[in-house]
Design a protein around this motif. Sequence first.
Motif, PDB file in Angstrom:
ATOM      1  N   ASP A  44       0.811  -1.215   0.000  1.00 18.87           N
ATOM      2  CA  ASP A  44       0.000   0.000   0.000  1.00 18.87           C
ATOM      3  C   ASP A  44       0.850   1.274   0.000  1.00 18.87           C
ATOM      4  N   HIS A  57       3.524   3.504  -4.902  1.00 19.00           N
ATOM      5  CA  HIS A  57       2.679   4.185  -5.890  1.00 19.00           C
ATOM      6  C   HIS A  57       3.473   4.333  -7.187  1.00 19.00           C
ATOM      7  N   GLU A 105       3.149   5.676 -11.284  1.00 14.75           N
ATOM      8  CA  GLU A 105       2.384   6.531 -12.199  1.00 14.75           C
ATOM      9  C   GLU A 105       1.449   5.665 -13.050  1.00 14.75           C
ATOM     10  N   TYR A 123      -6.275   0.402  -9.288  1.00 10.24           N
ATOM     11  CA  TYR A 123      -6.670  -0.308  -8.085  1.00 10.24           C
ATOM     12  C   TYR A 123      -7.842  -1.211  -8.442  1.00 10.24           C
TER      13      TYR A 123
END
Length: 130
Positions: free
Chosen positions: A29, A32, A34, A38
């Motif tokens: 989690d 991240h 680009e 999800y």
Amino acid sequence: MAGQATRLRDPVPRVDAALKASGRALYLDDIHVEGMLYGRMVRSSRPRARILAVRYPALPDGYTVIDARHVPGTNGILMIRDDWPVFADREVRFRGQTIALIVGPDRAVLDELVAATVVDCEELPPVFTV
């Protein structure tokens, strides 16, 4: 201690314990990328039922649904036998069984889309024995 034989009852230090205890460990989690997407699962609310229809809300651009129709070949995972479906197709066997996956870029929108999805089903008698 690495490489040494230990007794079965001896504690084995976890290689990630210090990072986790200090809060410096990275979890999925925390990552991240680009353009990352999800997913949220549409799950059965019934313990056993025949699926008559699944009605999805209008999906915004960039969102899609993946279900049994999208699984190439057999919609099954080999557990003990090859009869554990990836996605429930015609029948659900337990409460919480995955029926579909809605995918898109915003988790809040996914939550709304899953909440607005309606699974029409016919309840079947529960199974209490093997």
